[in-house]
Design a protein around this motif. Structure first.
Motif, PDB file in Angstrom:
ATOM      1  N   GLU A  46       0.482  45.193  31.345  1.00  0.00           N
ATOM      2  CA  GLU A  46       0.319  43.856  30.766  1.00  0.00           C
ATOM      3  C   GLU A  46      -1.153  43.474  30.671  1.00  0.00           C
ATOM      4  OE1 GLU A  46       2.585  40.986  32.897  1.00  0.00           O
ATOM      5  OE2 GLU A  46       4.491  42.046  32.651  1.00  0.00           O
ATOM      6  N   GLU A  75      -2.783  45.532  27.851  1.00  0.00           N
ATOM      7  CA  GLU A  75      -2.401  45.021  26.525  1.00  0.00           C
ATOM      8  C   GLU A  75      -3.165  43.736  26.200  1.00  0.00           C
ATOM      9  OE1 GLU A  75      -0.700  46.473  24.356  1.00  0.00           O
ATOM     10  OE2 GLU A  75       1.023  47.574  25.157  1.00  0.00           O
ATOM     11  N   LYS A  76      -3.290  42.867  27.165  1.00  0.00           N
ATOM     12  CA  LYS A  76      -4.030  41.618  26.966  1.00  0.00           C
ATOM     13  C   LYS A  76      -5.499  41.914  26.654  1.00  0.00           C
ATOM     14  CE  LYS A  76      -5.217  37.305  29.367  1.00  0.00           C
ATOM     15  NZ  LYS A  76      -5.086  36.527  30.641  1.00  0.00           N
TER      16      LYS A  76
END
Length: 613
Positions: free
Chosen positions: A452, A455-456
């Motif tokens: 996560e 991806e951010k």
């Protein structure tokens, strides 16, 4: 059970030792069986964290008893290796010189030619054990040479001492096999020592790249991993001996630390737990074994349980605080794996302040974890700028060369300043560089939050592409990390796409070209895991021959070496002997760094005249 429940009546044994030959405290001799018994007591004290008591038990007899001399210099060596303090190194060197002299005086004096047969039955028990203690003292003397002074000559001297030590161990093996033993206890103690020495040599040398390994075999060493593991297991199985805990320690250390640090992270964890259990049963409060218990929990992905064990190890003793640093190192990574950057930063700071090993490394770790904190304040950015500016001044040299990771830390520090006081996910990059994904991958609850975050970060990188002169570096790093996460989330096709994107954007990378051969390696390893051996071998050879950067080259080549060996074993198991042989030839032709080659050539030249002596 308390830490000393397994101890012996120290006072009664001490009385026996002083009167074993009808002599008192001023006695200069001690019979072998009493010396071994005394040493076992001191070993129990040491493994139960009574380090000072153990040393005090060794010291009075260190100038007359081989086993006491070995025990005393071993403790001095461990202290020197943990602290890197010049006074401790000098004290260790002095103790080791005296110990070698004590053992040498009690060895069998026999001039002989190589082709003459030796009757080992003419050796007394004291003489064969003196030979074994002599070998162990020589090994430690060689190892302390490497940290004693920072010049190439000392590295060559260390290599020569290791050769002499290895020859002594080979002589001990012949004694074990050809001698008729009248005392079974003496034989078993001797056997465990021989198996410990031969096993450790073979295991450690087997980890080296093939060309270096072939050179070492040429001058008399052997590097057989299976033989090393087998010998250590046989030594560990002799549970009532002095060296069985040492055999267990090396085995567990290999499977839980070394295989993850420079290999594929494929250590035998169930076996390690089995080997460690008797040690924990006997020494439940022993700091060393509690550390390994924590390490095994860590690599099983059970980071919370690992943290408890490392803290228990720290709390178990305060006499040798330097040993705490090993636990602090692992605690730092446990918190980093959990993305608790503040706690990871805290332990990096402790190491920076207290440990002498590599302050540049610790400073870079601390700064990198601090970079991971969300929404940094102006004061934090100013602090980071100061920390990264100072790192180049902390770099040290050994044999005239910088420590490889320190060179990389200096490079990254300059990169931080060039990029306007920022780095992209440096904490996750460190986890990758230190092979942490082989550990994090055991727990999908740890991998998910990492993916996560990546991806951010990728979204931010794409949005700021137009104003980012280092877009290619940032994109490639995040894609490599994304590929690692996807691999351990069992999404190999998506992982392959990520790794190939890193390779394909090579021309856009300005500074971090190391990402390309590492992506090739990771893709090759993943293909190998899915039995696509030809494709895997081709990618690994491309990575090995990548010449555009030398960043982290040693780490890269160790990983490639481990993967290639795995492919070779798979080819052999499939009956493809020709493919396995061709792969071995390609491994043997790998390049060495100028430094490594210079050292190897110098050692080879110095050793050749003594091969037939």
């Amino acid at each position: 059970m308390s830490a000393t429940d397994n101890s012996v009546d120290y006072q009664s044994v001490n009385t026996r030792s002083m009167s074993s030959n009808g002599e008192t405290d001023g006695a200069k001799t001690m019979d072998l069986s009493t010396a071994i018994e005394e040493t076992q007591i001191a070993v129990n004290l040491f493994l139960n964290n009574h380090f000072g008591d153990a040393r005090n038990r060794f010291e009075p007899w260190a100038d007359s008893s081989c086993y006491h001399a070995l025990g005393y210099c071993t403790m001095m060596y461990i202290q020197a290796a943990m602290t890197f303090e010049p006074r401790h190194i000098d004290a260790a060197v002095d103790a080791l010189k005296r110990s070698v002299e004590v053992c040498n005086k009690q060895r069998k004096k026999q001039a002989r030619l190589k082709w003459n047969k030796v009757d080992y039955n003419t050796y007394t028990d004291e003489e064969v054990h003196a030979e074994l203690c002599y070998a162990e003292c020589l090994l430690q003397r060689a190892l302390v040479t490497f940290i004693q002074d920072e010049n190439l000559v000392n590295f060559v001297k260390g290599g020569l001492k290791i050769r002499a030590c290895y020859n002594s161990y080979k002589e001990c093996r012949l004694m074990l096999e050809k001698r008729t033993w009248s005392d079974e206890t003496s034989r078993v103690q001797f056997e465990s020592g021989v198996r410990f020495g031969i096993g450790t040599f073979n295991l450690m040398i087997s980890l080296l790249p093939t060309r270096i390994l072939k050179l070492l075999e040429f001058v008399g060493f052997s590097g057989n991993r299976e033989l090393g593991l087998s010998e250590l297991e046989k030594g560990r199985a002799l549970e009532e001996t002095l060296r069985s805990p040492l055999c267990a320690t090396v085995l567990v250390g290999y499977h839980s630390v070394i295989s993850f640090a420079i290999g594929m992270g494929d250590g035998d964890i169930p076996y390690s737990n089995k080997a460690l259990k008797p040690c924990l049963d006997k020494y439940p409060g022993g700091a060393i074994f509690l550390f390994f218990a924590g390490r095994l929990k860590e690599i099983e992905g059970e980071t919370i349980d690992a943290i408890y064990k490392f803290e228990e190890s720290i709390n178990s003793q305060s006499e040798w605080k330097q040993f705490h640093h090993i636990c602090h190192w692992e605690l730092m990574w446990c918190y980093a794996f959990r993305l608790d950057w503040l706690m990871a930063c805290r332990y990096a700071e402790i190491l920076y302040k207290e440990s002498r090993w590599s302050r540049a490394t610790y400073a870079y770790l601390k700064a990198s974890f601090l970079c991971m904190m969300p929404d940094p304040t102006a004061d934090t950015i100013l602090q980071l700028q100061q920390m990264f500016t100072e790192i180049p001044d902390l770099k040290q040299k050994i044999a005239g060369k910088s420590i490889p990771f320190e060179k990389w830390a200096v490079h990254k520090s300059k990169f931080f300043l060039d990029k306007g006081n920022r780095l992209t996910v440096p904490g996750l990059e460190l986890i990758y560089v230190w092979n942490g994904f082989n550990i994090v991958g055991k727990d999908k609850e740890l991998i998910g939050p990492m993916l996560e975050l990546i991806e951010k970060t990728l979204n931010t990188v794409e949005k700021t592409k137009a104003m980012n002169s280092h877009y290619g570096d940032d994109f490639a790093l995040n894609m490599l990390l994304k590929g690692m996460c996807l691999k351990f989330l069992d999404r190999p096709l998506q992982a392959e796409v990520s790794f190939r994107e890193v390779i394909e954007c090579e021309k856009q990378i300005q500074s971090e070209l190391y990402l390309v051969p590492f992506a090739m390696t990771e893709l090759g390893v993943m293909l190998m895991d899915h039995d696509k051996l030809d494709e895997a071998k081709e990618l690994l050879l491309q990575a090995k021959n990548y010449k555009k950067t030398r960043q982290l080259q040693a780490r890269l080549h160790f990983r490639i070496h481990a993967a290639m060996n795995t492919i070779r074993y798979k080819l052999k198991n499939k009956g493809d002997k020709q493919g396995a042989a061709e792969l071995e030839i390609s491994l043997g032709s790998e390049d060495l760094s100028d430094q490594g080659f210079a050292i190897s050539e110098e050692i080879k030249t110095r050793m050749q005249p003594s091969i037939y002596q």
